[in-house]
Design a protein around this motif. Structure first.
Motif, PDB file in Angstrom:
ATOM      1  N   SER A 199       0.803  -1.229   0.000  1.00 42.13           N
ATOM      2  CA  SER A 199       0.000   0.000   0.000  1.00 42.13           C
ATOM      3  C   SER A 199       0.832   1.273   0.000  1.00 42.13           C
ATOM      4  CB  SER A 199      -0.925   0.019   1.226  1.00 42.13           C
ATOM      5  OG  SER A 199      -1.855  -1.041   1.164  1.00 42.13           O
ATOM      6  N   LEU A 200       0.202   2.317  -0.538  1.00 42.55           N
ATOM      7  CA  LEU A 200       0.732   3.676  -0.519  1.00 42.55           C
ATOM      8  C   LEU A 200      -0.307   4.603   0.092  1.00 42.55           C
ATOM      9  CD1 LEU A 200       2.130   3.996  -4.155  1.00 42.55           C
ATOM     10  CD2 LEU A 200       3.528   4.275  -2.106  1.00 42.55           C
ATOM     11  N   ILE A 201       0.148   5.588   0.836  1.00 45.92           N
ATOM     12  CA  ILE A 201      -0.668   6.751   1.175  1.00 45.92           C
ATOM     13  C   ILE A 201       0.040   7.956   0.583  1.00 45.92           C
ATOM     14  CG2 ILE A 201      -1.527   8.267   2.993  1.00 45.92           C
ATOM     15  CD1 ILE A 201      -1.880   5.902   4.802  1.00 45.92           C
ATOM     16  N   LEU A 202      -0.672   8.728  -0.234  1.00 48.89           N
ATOM     17  CA  LEU A 202      -0.090   9.919  -0.847  1.00 48.89           C
ATOM     18  C   LEU A 202      -0.902  11.135  -0.466  1.00 48.89           C
ATOM     19  CD1 LEU A 202      -0.290   7.496  -3.321  1.00 48.89           C
ATOM     20  CD2 LEU A 202       1.519   8.987  -4.171  1.00 48.89           C
ATOM     21  N   THR A 203      -0.224  12.241  -0.213  1.00 50.23           N
ATOM     22  CA  THR A 203      -0.906  13.517   0.008  1.00 50.23           C
ATOM     23  C   THR A 203      -0.455  14.492  -1.064  1.00 50.23           C
ATOM     24  OG1 THR A 203       0.716  14.696   1.392  1.00 50.23           O
ATOM     25  CG2 THR A 203      -0.687  13.061   2.493  1.00 50.23           C
ATOM     26  N   SER A 204      -1.388  15.317  -1.519  1.00 50.11           N
ATOM     27  CA  SER A 204      -1.041  16.290  -2.558  1.00 50.11           C
ATOM     28  C   SER A 204      -1.942  17.511  -2.443  1.00 50.11           C
ATOM     29  CB  SER A 204      -1.195  15.674  -3.955  1.00 50.11           C
ATOM     30  OG  SER A 204      -0.895  16.627  -4.958  1.00 50.11           O
ATOM     31  N   ASN A 205      -1.368  18.660  -2.728  1.00 48.71           N
ATOM     32  CA  ASN A 205      -2.147  19.901  -2.751  1.00 48.71           C
ATOM     33  C   ASN A 205      -2.763  20.156  -4.120  1.00 48.71           C
ATOM     34  OD1 ASN A 205       0.537  20.345  -3.776  1.00 48.71           O
ATOM     35  ND2 ASN A 205       0.147  22.552  -3.674  1.00 48.71           N
ATOM     36  N   LEU A 206      -2.508  19.255  -5.072  1.00 48.27           N
ATOM     37  CA  LEU A 206      -2.999  19.431  -6.433  1.00 48.27           C
ATOM     38  C   LEU A 206      -3.989  18.333  -6.798  1.00 48.27           C
ATOM     39  CD1 LEU A 206       0.351  20.207  -8.303  1.00 48.27           C
ATOM     40  CD2 LEU A 206      -1.314  21.847  -7.414  1.00 48.27           C
ATOM     41  N   SER A 207      -4.966  18.686  -7.605  1.00 49.85           N
ATOM     42  CA  SER A 207      -5.879  17.685  -8.146  1.00 49.85           C
ATOM     43  C   SER A 207      -5.128  16.815  -9.139  1.00 49.85           C
ATOM     44  CB  SER A 207      -7.065  18.360  -8.836  1.00 49.85           C
ATOM     45  OG  SER A 207      -6.610  19.072  -9.983  1.00 49.85           O
ATOM     46  N   PHE A 208      -5.674  15.633  -9.440  1.00 54.85           N
ATOM     47  CA  PHE A 208      -5.021  14.743 -10.400  1.00 54.85           C
ATOM     48  C   PHE A 208      -4.825  15.420 -11.755  1.00 54.85           C
ATOM     49  CE2 PHE A 208      -6.883  11.107  -7.809  1.00 54.85           C
ATOM     50  CZ  PHE A 208      -5.660  10.774  -7.244  1.00 54.85           C
ATOM     51  N   ALA A 209      -5.745  16.301 -12.121  1.00 51.88           N
ATOM     52  CA  ALA A 209      -5.666  16.959 -13.419  1.00 51.88           C
ATOM     53  C   ALA A 209      -4.390  17.783 -13.571  1.00 51.88           C
ATOM     54  CB  ALA A 209      -6.888  17.854 -13.632  1.00 51.88           C
ATOM     55  N   ARG A 210      -3.771  18.152 -12.434  1.00 48.72           N
ATOM     56  CA  ARG A 210      -2.571  18.988 -12.489  1.00 48.72           C
ATOM     57  C   ARG A 210      -1.293  18.210 -12.207  1.00 48.72           C
ATOM     58  NH1 ARG A 210      -3.034  24.333  -9.129  1.00 48.72           N
ATOM     59  NH2 ARG A 210      -1.063  24.606 -10.272  1.00 48.72           N
ATOM     60  N   TRP A 211      -1.391  16.891 -12.057  1.00 48.60           N
ATOM     61  CA  TRP A 211      -0.181  16.123 -11.784  1.00 48.60           C
ATOM     62  C   TRP A 211       0.767  16.110 -12.978  1.00 48.60           C
ATOM     63  CZ3 TRP A 211      -0.188  11.323  -8.136  1.00 48.60           C
ATOM     64  CH2 TRP A 211      -0.686  11.707  -6.890  1.00 48.60           C
ATOM     65  N   GLY A 212       0.253  16.317 -14.166  1.00 42.95           N
ATOM     66  CA  GLY A 212       1.129  16.405 -15.329  1.00 42.95           C
ATOM     67  C   GLY A 212       2.125  17.545 -15.186  1.00 42.95           C
ATOM     68  N   GLU A 213       1.714  18.629 -14.501  1.00 41.30           N
ATOM     69  CA  GLU A 213       2.616  19.765 -14.269  1.00 41.30           C
ATOM     70  C   GLU A 213       3.753  19.354 -13.337  1.00 41.30           C
ATOM     71  OE1 GLU A 213       0.319  22.954 -12.670  1.00 41.30           O
ATOM     72  OE2 GLU A 213      -1.358  22.622 -14.051  1.00 41.30           O
ATOM     73  N   VAL A 214       3.456  18.484 -12.394  1.00 40.69           N
ATOM     74  CA  VAL A 214       4.462  18.062 -11.411  1.00 40.69           C
ATOM     75  C   VAL A 214       5.496  17.148 -12.054  1.00 40.69           C
ATOM     76  CG1 VAL A 214       4.832  16.852  -9.231  1.00 40.69           C
ATOM     77  CG2 VAL A 214       2.772  18.231  -9.563  1.00 40.69           C
ATOM     78  N   PHE A 215       5.002  16.199 -12.849  1.00 37.12           N
ATOM     79  CA  PHE A 215       5.895  15.184 -13.403  1.00 37.12           C
ATOM     80  C   PHE A 215       6.393  15.526 -14.802  1.00 37.12           C
ATOM     81  CE2 PHE A 215       3.258  13.062 -10.222  1.00 37.12           C
ATOM     82  CZ  PHE A 215       4.246  12.534  -9.413  1.00 37.12           C
ATOM     83  N   GLY A 216       5.952  16.664 -15.338  1.00 35.11           N
ATOM     84  CA  GLY A 216       6.480  17.138 -16.613  1.00 35.11           C
ATOM     85  C   GLY A 216       6.072  16.315 -17.811  1.00 35.11           C
ATOM     86  N   ASP A 217       5.137  15.407 -17.629  1.00 38.70           N
ATOM     87  CA  ASP A 217       4.723  14.542 -18.733  1.00 38.70           C
ATOM     88  C   ASP A 217       3.319  14.038 -18.434  1.00 38.70           C
ATOM     89  OD1 ASP A 217       4.289  12.285 -20.436  1.00 38.70           O
ATOM     90  OD2 ASP A 217       6.447  12.145 -20.772  1.00 38.70           O
ATOM     91  N   GLN A 218       2.364  14.400 -19.249  1.00 35.46           N
ATOM     92  CA  GLN A 218       0.980  13.988 -19.029  1.00 35.46           C
ATOM     93  C   GLN A 218       0.817  12.475 -19.136  1.00 35.46           C
ATOM     94  OE1 GLN A 218      -1.452  15.735 -17.940  1.00 35.46           O
ATOM     95  NE2 GLN A 218      -0.790  17.857 -18.238  1.00 35.46           N
ATOM     96  N   VAL A 219       1.570  11.846 -20.031  1.00 31.03           N
ATOM     97  CA  VAL A 219       1.450  10.403 -20.222  1.00 31.03           C
ATOM     98  C   VAL A 219       1.930   9.657 -18.983  1.00 31.03           C
ATOM     99  CG1 VAL A 219       2.206   8.418 -21.586  1.00 31.03           C
ATOM    100  CG2 VAL A 219       1.665  10.589 -22.723  1.00 31.03           C
ATOM    101  N   VAL A 220       3.099  10.070 -18.467  1.00 29.91           N
ATOM    102  CA  VAL A 220       3.634   9.439 -17.252  1.00 29.91           C
ATOM    103  C   VAL A 220       2.684   9.659 -16.085  1.00 29.91           C
ATOM    104  CG1 VAL A 220       5.486   9.513 -15.545  1.00 29.91           C
ATOM    105  CG2 VAL A 220       6.038   9.549 -17.978  1.00 29.91           C
ATOM    106  N   ALA A 221       2.188  10.890 -15.966  1.00 29.56           N
ATOM    107  CA  ALA A 221       1.270  11.201 -14.866  1.00 29.56           C
ATOM    108  C   ALA A 221      -0.003  10.357 -14.960  1.00 29.56           C
ATOM    109  CB  ALA A 221       0.921  12.687 -14.888  1.00 29.56           C
ATOM    110  N   ALA A 222      -0.539  10.213 -16.161  1.00 24.41           N
ATOM    111  CA  ALA A 222      -1.769   9.433 -16.335  1.00 24.41           C
ATOM    112  C   ALA A 222      -1.544   7.970 -15.988  1.00 24.41           C
ATOM    113  CB  ALA A 222      -2.259   9.571 -17.772  1.00 24.41           C
ATOM    114  N   ALA A 223      -0.412   7.419 -16.410  1.00 25.03           N
ATOM    115  CA  ALA A 223      -0.103   6.020 -16.105  1.00 25.03           C
ATOM    116  C   ALA A 223       0.076   5.810 -14.601  1.00 25.03           C
ATOM    117  CB  ALA A 223       1.162   5.599 -16.851  1.00 25.03           C
ATOM    118  N   MET A 224       0.691   6.790 -13.962  1.00 20.82           N
ATOM    119  CA  MET A 224       0.900   6.705 -12.522  1.00 20.82           C
ATOM    120  C   MET A 224      -0.421   6.778 -11.767  1.00 20.82           C
ATOM    121  SD  MET A 224       3.404   9.099 -10.220  1.00 20.82           S
ATOM    122  CE  MET A 224       4.507   9.165 -11.611  1.00 20.82           C
TER     123      MET A 224
END
Length: 262
Positions: A199-224
């Motif tokens: 298991s993982l517990i993750l906390t984030s101040n961003l919605s999933f829609a903005r995770w592409g900004e964090v990881f610099g790649d929408q494809v990688v973010a979507a797969a994650m």
């Protein structure tokens, strides 16, 4: 030597042989109570062993909590539900049973800074240690640093395998600092290695829609995200920062230009 002293000496010997010194103390404390109440031999033995097991579990939980690396000990009981009236207590109570750990499911806590994400993540992690699970807590940047060091030393597969032996990994503050591509790939490997294994517990101040900004790649973010939420409880916290609730933010000087229009 009297029979009572001889028996006490035997108990002391056996307790040391079993590396369970608390049995000696419990046996002595409970013996008189057992005689007064009229316990059977089986009831007396069960009471003594119960004290030993409880003490061991408490000691083990404390060790696991220290190893976990929590930034502070914050329990679920201490959480201020009044600041998050939309949070369903039933959901949190179910997560506190640890059922999600047995299922290798995840928990994702989303929301603005100061809304209680880290508190809840820590509380669930602390509860996991009490249930006998090994836990590790670190920020997203600290995890990437750890994995990056392992990668540089040619030991990334071994490090990921080692981390899979922990029933729960907590990743705090996803999104506070954008990742470069190499860091994003390392983080993706951490998520993938635990998918349907632990298991993982993750906390984030961003919605999933903005995770592409964090990881610099929408494809990688979507797969994650796909791997994370496939088996997950996603909890969204709302509102202003609890840490700033007693401060008069409105009294701070405005940085906006003054409207000079007549």
């Amino acid at each position: 030597m009297s029979a009572a002293k001889e028996t006490a000496s035997e108990i002391d010997y056996y307790a040391k042989a079993l590396k369970a010194p608390r049995i000696r103390d419990s046996a002595a404390r409970l013996a008189e109570q057992a005689r007064d109440i009229g316990w059977s031999h089986e009831e007396y033995l069960a009471a003594v062993l119960s004290r030993e097991v409880s003490a061991r579990e408490a000691s083990g939980a404390e060790i696991r909590a220290r190893v976990a690396g929590f930034p502070a000990r914050k329990s679920l009981d201490d959480f201020n539900f009044e600041h998050q009236p939309g949070l369903k207590r039933d959901t949190l109570a179910h997560l506190a049973t640890g059922a999600f750990l047995a299922e290798a499911s995840n928990v994702v806590l989303l929301g603005p800074p100061g809304t209680g994400k880290t508190h809840l993540a820590t509380g669930l992690g602390l509860r996991a240690t009490q249930l006998g699970h090994r836990v590790l807590f670190a920020t997203a940047t600290d995890w990437v640093t750890r994995l990056g060091t392992a990668h540089q030393n040619g030991r990334l597969p071994q490090e990921l395998a080692k981390l899979r032996r922990y029933g729960l990994i907590i990743v705090d503050e996803v999104g506070y600092i954008p990742f470069e591509q190499d860091a994003a790939n390392l983080f993706f490997q951490l998520v993938s290695s635990r998918y349907e294994h632990a298991s993982l517990i993750l906390t984030s101040n961003l919605s999933f829609a903005r995770w592409g900004e964090v990881f610099g790649d929408q494809v990688v973010a979507a797969a994650m995200i796909d791997r994370i939420v496939h088996h997950a409880d996603v909890i969204t916290l709302k509102g202003s920062s609890y840490r700033l609730k007693d401060h008069q933010i409105d009294s701070l000087p405005s940085t906006r230009p003054e409207n000079t229009a007549e």
